[in-house]
Write a protein that holds these residues in place. Structure first.
Motif, mmCIF file in Angstrom:
data_model
loop_
_atom_site.group_PDB
_atom_site.id
_atom_site.type_symbol
_atom_site.label_atom_id
_atom_site.label_comp_id
_atom_site.label_asym_id
_atom_site.label_seq_id
_atom_site.Cartn_x
_atom_site.Cartn_y
_atom_site.Cartn_z
ATOM 1 N N PRO A 352 0.820 -1.214 0.000
ATOM 2 C CA PRO A 352 0.000 0.000 0.000
ATOM 3 C C PRO A 352 0.850 1.259 0.000
ATOM 4 C CG PRO A 352 0.074 -0.946 2.208
ATOM 5 C CD PRO A 352 0.803 -1.901 1.302
ATOM 6 N N SER A 353 0.236 2.345 -0.395
ATOM 7 C CA SER A 353 0.874 3.663 -0.287
ATOM 8 C C SER A 353 -0.175 4.630 0.234
ATOM 9 C CB SER A 353 1.413 4.126 -1.642
ATOM 10 O OG SER A 353 0.363 4.269 -2.576
ATOM 11 N N GLY A 354 0.213 5.468 1.151
ATOM 12 C CA GLY A 354 -0.726 6.394 1.770
ATOM 13 C C GLY A 354 -0.185 6.825 3.118
ATOM 14 N N THR A 355 -1.070 7.073 4.062
ATOM 15 C CA THR A 355 -0.671 7.519 5.396
ATOM 16 C C THR A 355 -1.246 6.559 6.418
ATOM 17 O OG1 THR A 355 -0.732 9.817 4.618
ATOM 18 C CG2 THR A 355 -0.651 9.465 6.996
ATOM 19 N N PHE A 356 -0.391 5.883 7.137
ATOM 20 C CA PHE A 356 -0.825 4.840 8.074
ATOM 21 C C PHE A 356 -0.525 5.209 9.529
ATOM 22 C CE2 PHE A 356 0.249 3.181 3.936
ATOM 23 C CZ PHE A 356 -0.973 2.648 3.561
ATOM 24 N N MET A 357 0.319 6.221 9.703
ATOM 25 C CA MET A 357 0.591 6.785 11.019
ATOM 26 C C MET A 357 1.158 8.173 10.822
ATOM 27 S SD MET A 357 3.607 4.013 11.819
ATOM 28 C CE MET A 357 2.655 2.666 11.118
ATOM 29 N N THR A 358 0.811 9.084 11.698
ATOM 30 C CA THR A 358 1.277 10.458 11.556
ATOM 31 C C THR A 358 1.224 11.152 12.921
ATOM 32 O OG1 THR A 358 1.110 12.470 10.210
ATOM 33 C CG2 THR A 358 -0.957 11.527 11.013
ATOM 34 N N GLY A 359 1.694 12.369 12.979
ATOM 35 C CA GLY A 359 1.638 13.143 14.225
ATOM 36 C C GLY A 359 1.751 14.622 13.931
#
Length: 360
Positions: A352-359
């Motif tokens: 997959p490509s995308g956003t799976f964790m951020t802050g």
């Protein structure tokens, strides 16, 4: 001589038949017997785990599926269907939680075995007897509990069902080693536990969403060294009163989401989600009434996580994510997002490509 050869052949065939019959104990302590690897399987839950452990070839033998849990992550589902279009042709069997599960449909598909989550098995009640009376083996696994024991055992069970015992052992061992490494580091330092609150943010800013006590994100946050503020009030999942959150004053807040939500300000994470949009949605939760007083908000210790990345054997990356969010210096060497993507590259046919964790 011919008679002797025929007799020997019969013994070999009989032995092979006996060797295929396998008895296991599932996560509820039920002894179940079936021919392994199973030839006609219905996957009730954990569809990605089934493929990761059993390999893509395991889906050559899947004759039915409770598809909603995968299709609830539409971009993830579409990624898999693009790679393997036949997934879209697998018959759906309905949902246990909405009482649309069809015993008749399951029986009509003539499966050898149906794999159910613990909560599905319990929710079906007397329908389990109907399935078993039809000659269908029912096997129960459980990643929702988010315990090491059940993660390992469920992985081993899927390995037997699919004939991938060695692969299952490797995946389970890697998960256990990851958790052990995190917890050993925490034990050595004996740092004070930060207070942490996790919420499924699909409902958006104006409605407090579900949080987690003993299982799922609650168990992940506890295993990674946190003091889960929801645990005293919520057993499995439910909602806290806004006043309870304010009184607990968490040091860290994690808002989880899927690729879409029910409102324009829902938290969104996952396949195809741009990180700038995820951060914007996450920042919006700062505007909730009273949240400006919270330590997590004041100190900008707010994080976003992909809701589809828990209750699975590859949520070891989320253990790393929580550990690093709570103890950034202690775990500064970890790269949780790389760990998440590496699992796909190693064990699944898509990445997959995308956003799976951020802050923030």
């Amino acid at each position: 001589m011919l008679k002797k050869l025929m007799a020997l052949s019969a013994i070999v065939i009989a032995s092979a038949s006996l060797a295929a019959e396998t008895t296991i104990t599932d996560i509820l302590g039920r002894e179940v017997t079936f021919d392994a690897p199973a030839k006609r399987v219905i996957v009730g839950f954990y569809p990605e785990d089934y493929m990761a452990i059993g390999t893509e070839a395991a889906y050559d033998h899947v004759v039915g599926m409770s598809k909603y849990i995968w299709q609830a992550r539409p971009a993830n589902w579409e990624m898999y269907v693009k790679h393997r279009p036949s997934l879209d042709d697998i018959p759906a069997i309905g949902r246990v939680d909405t009482k649309t599960f069809s015993v008749e449909k399951v029986i009509s598909l003539n499966p050898d075995l149906i794999m159910l989550a613990d909560w599905q098995y319990k929710g079906l009640g007397s329908d389990i007897e109907r399935l078993e009376d039809a000659g269908i083996t029912v096997v129960v696994v459980d990643y929702n509990a988010q315990t090491l024991e059940r993660h390992i055992k469920s992985t081993e069970i899927i390995g037997v069902i699919t004939g991938q015992e060695k692969r299952a052992q490797q995946i389970a061992q890697e998960y256990a080693q990851n958790l052990k490494a995190i917890q050993e580091r925490l034990e050595k330092t004996n740092l004070p536990k930060p207070k942490i609150y996790t919420e499924y943010g699909a409902a958006g800013i104006n409605e407090i969403g579900y949080t987690f006590g003993k299982n799922m994100w609650g168990a992940i946050s506890t295993s990674a060294g946190g003091d889960n503020i929801s645990a005293p009030y919520i057993e499995w999942w439910g909602k806290l009163n806004p006043e309870q959150i304010l009184a607990a004053n968490p040091d860290i807040i994690v808002i989880t989401g899927y690729e879409s939500g029910s409102s324009e300000d829902s938290m969104i994470m996952g396949q195809g989600v741009d990180e700038s949009l995820a951060k914007t949605r996450l920042a919006g939760f700062k505007q909730r009434n009273g949240w400006s007083t919270l330590s997590a908000v004041k100190n900008n210790r707010m994080f976003g996580a992909y809701h589809g990345a828990c209750r699975t054997i590859f949520d070891g990356a989320m253990l790393q994510f929580y550990a690093k969010a709570m103890y950034p210096e202690l775990f500064k060497d970890l790269n949780p997002e790389a760990a998440y993507l590496d699992f796909y590259k190693k064990y699944l046919p898509v990445t997959p490509s995308g956003t799976f964790m951020t802050g923030l």
